[in-house]
Scaffold this motif. Sequence first.
Motif, mmCIF file in Angstrom:
data_model
loop_
_atom_site.group_PDB
_atom_site.id
_atom_site.type_symbol
_atom_site.label_atom_id
_atom_site.label_comp_id
_atom_site.label_asym_id
_atom_site.label_seq_id
_atom_site.Cartn_x
_atom_site.Cartn_y
_atom_site.Cartn_z
ATOM 1 N N PHE A 274 -8.625 -5.195 4.140
ATOM 2 C CA PHE A 274 -7.219 -5.579 4.633
ATOM 3 C C PHE A 274 -6.882 -7.131 4.673
ATOM 4 O O PHE A 274 -6.174 -7.464 3.959
ATOM 5 N N LEU A 275 -7.848 -7.668 5.250
ATOM 6 C CA LEU A 275 -7.775 -9.314 5.191
ATOM 7 C C LEU A 275 -7.475 -9.777 3.887
ATOM 8 O O LEU A 275 -6.761 -10.507 3.733
ATOM 9 N N GLU A 282 2.311 -1.892 -2.854
ATOM 10 C CA GLU A 282 1.313 -0.943 -3.685
ATOM 11 C C GLU A 282 -0.210 -1.081 -3.027
ATOM 12 O O GLU A 282 -0.761 -0.388 -2.714
ATOM 13 N N LYS A 283 -0.480 -2.322 -3.130
ATOM 14 C CA LYS A 283 -1.981 -2.857 -2.934
ATOM 15 C C LYS A 283 -2.015 -2.291 -1.179
ATOM 16 O O LYS A 283 -3.046 -1.956 -0.729
ATOM 17 N N LEU A 284 -1.212 -2.932 -0.368
ATOM 18 C CA LEU A 284 -1.378 -2.747 0.872
ATOM 19 C C LEU A 284 -1.290 -1.275 1.261
ATOM 20 O O LEU A 284 -2.224 -0.708 2.137
ATOM 21 N N ARG A 285 -0.474 -0.609 0.694
ATOM 22 C CA ARG A 285 -0.474 1.183 1.040
ATOM 23 C C ARG A 285 -1.796 1.830 0.507
ATOM 24 O O ARG A 285 -2.335 2.495 1.358
ATOM 25 N N GLN A 286 -2.487 1.211 -0.386
ATOM 26 C CA GLN A 286 -3.534 1.935 -0.963
ATOM 27 C C GLN A 286 -4.548 1.351 0.189
ATOM 28 O O GLN A 286 -5.645 2.130 0.699
ATOM 29 N N VAL A 287 -4.618 0.029 0.564
ATOM 30 C CA VAL A 287 -5.678 -0.394 1.505
ATOM 31 C C VAL A 287 -5.705 0.457 2.779
ATOM 32 O O VAL A 287 -6.764 1.159 3.397
ATOM 33 N N ILE A 288 -4.268 0.704 3.294
ATOM 34 C CA ILE A 288 -4.378 1.564 4.517
ATOM 35 C C ILE A 288 -4.768 2.802 4.598
ATOM 36 O O ILE A 288 -5.487 3.249 5.230
ATOM 37 N N ASN A 289 -4.236 3.601 3.157
ATOM 38 C CA ASN A 289 -4.706 4.897 3.052
ATOM 39 C C ASN A 289 -6.274 5.018 2.905
ATOM 40 O O ASN A 289 -6.938 5.627 3.635
ATOM 41 N N THR A 303 -10.001 -0.939 11.930
ATOM 42 C CA THR A 303 -9.666 -2.021 12.462
ATOM 43 C C THR A 303 -8.891 -2.867 11.447
ATOM 44 O O THR A 303 -8.777 -2.589 10.350
ATOM 45 N N TRP A 304 -8.198 -3.915 12.121
ATOM 46 C CA TRP A 304 -7.118 -4.614 11.075
ATOM 47 C C TRP A 304 -7.316 -6.196 11.515
ATOM 48 O O TRP A 304 -7.269 -6.410 12.565
ATOM 49 N N VAL A 305 -7.321 -6.674 10.464
ATOM 50 C CA VAL A 305 -7.913 -8.047 10.550
ATOM 51 C C VAL A 305 -6.747 -8.958 9.508
ATOM 52 O O VAL A 305 -6.951 -8.508 8.117
#
Length: 523
Positions: A274-275, A282-289, A303-305
């Motif tokens: 995520f960092l 699109e990339k953020l959605r994919q990392v979150i999923n 965790t989110w950093v």
Amino acid sequence: MSSQMSPQWWRSAVIYQVYPRSFADGNGDGVGDLAGVRNRLPYLKKLGVDALWFTPWYASPLADGGYDVSDYRAIDPLFGDLEEAERLIAEAHALGIGIIVDIVPNHISDQHVWFQEALQGKGRDRFWFVDEPVNRWISEFGGQPGNVWTQVPDGQWYLHLFDPAQPDLNWTHPEVHAEFEAVLRFWFDRGVDGIRIDSAGLLVKEPDLADYAEGQPHPFRDRDEVHDIYRRWRQIAEEYGNRAFVGEVWMPDPVRFANYLRPDELHTAFNLEFLCCAWDPEKLRQVINNTLDSHAPVGAPATWVLSNHDVTRPVTRYGREDTAFSFATKTHDTPTDLDLGTRRARAAALLMLGLPGSAYIYQGEELGLWEVEDIPADLRQDPMRLRSTGTDPGRDGCRVPLPWSGDQPPFGFSPTDVAKPWLPQPAAWKAYTVEAQTGDPHSMLELYLSALQLRRDFQDADFAWAPSEPDVLAFRRGEHLIVVNLSPNAVELPEHTEVLLTSRFLAGDRLPPDAAVWLRSGS
Ligand code: GLC
């Protein structure tokens, strides 16, 4: 001593990372210390964080900012002493704030008694000594193949994945296991609520130290045997109860990553994917999923950093053409739009703090500080820069002492203006001090304060994506709705009953680009 934190606090905690050298200076020598942290505990309480993670505060020659530990049971005199650490732990606990310490098990300082003994020929099997270099591994700090070996005066060579001042320990040696288990107990006995594990995936090496080979497991990264260590450590944490581990695991494969979080291993690990992610919907959605999908089967919280003491500060990163982070492609002095970066960092903060799990804030992130890029070469200290022979600017730029108050350096970092901070602060930080930002509704600090307070209302609520345009991230947390606009245009807000918090002024009922909003949706 039992933990005073609420049961399983680490599942939804907001954890503030203190880099002691640069947080606050209590004794006036220009270097942060534990007295400085104790003075500033009311600030951290007001900010609303649940726990503090201290990067290493142990005795250390500081060849790698403290990640070269010479005594895991002593505080470096630069920072204070053990008694002061105990006082700090007690004072934080009295405010309801937990403490996480940082254990470095992959390597120790070359000044540690074990390595000093090894130089005298005693106990070399606690390390990886060889008659001549047996591989061409590349240091984790970069550089040329084979640079993980350093020769000692009698002709043998020892392995160090990082700096030569950080010899790697041999985790096939029972004394290494026994020592670190005792160190965990030492700090748990002092009441700490959690332990960060440095370089957690690197401890176990290929038994013959063989070179990288196609189709073979990596010779030192994420080897299966490393999990045995953490199973044993978990048992120790369980004996104490309600203590948590957080692993520093750099691992692109989400399934291999989640292996560290199986119910009998680590409680949590940093979400470095995520960092590193670009400011891209699109990339953020994919990392979150990926994150949620990989954590669910092992029952571990995500965790989110957004930042830490190793990476370019988000305000700078997000203001560049390439908004992703990687050590390999890290840039320096490229064109940077700090206003754009700040807008995005504000939106990113509301994204991160809106997601389910725990979140990490690196000191100064809540002030919107940027990467300091004009530190004179002779003041820079990070070994990453030295090993790359200057091509990598190193990590000093995100480690500059915090600005607290006043119009000129040291901006209240030190108790008197005589002290020179160990790294120079930009003059422009006079508008970014805690004092200057407090009460200013547009400031980053006030955004974090509000977000941390509001987050408590939904920190345990379920997560579900909500319908949105492709360049917009929208999700529900119970009756809260979080919307982040990564498109170039303002977008219509979804149906809601109340606007709780925005990272930018709304244009009527529209959310501008690079902005986020927290809404109450009423359903
Ligand atoms: C971790 C730390 C970093 C340190 C390295 C070696 O990556 O975060 O600061 O240099 O380990 O201990």
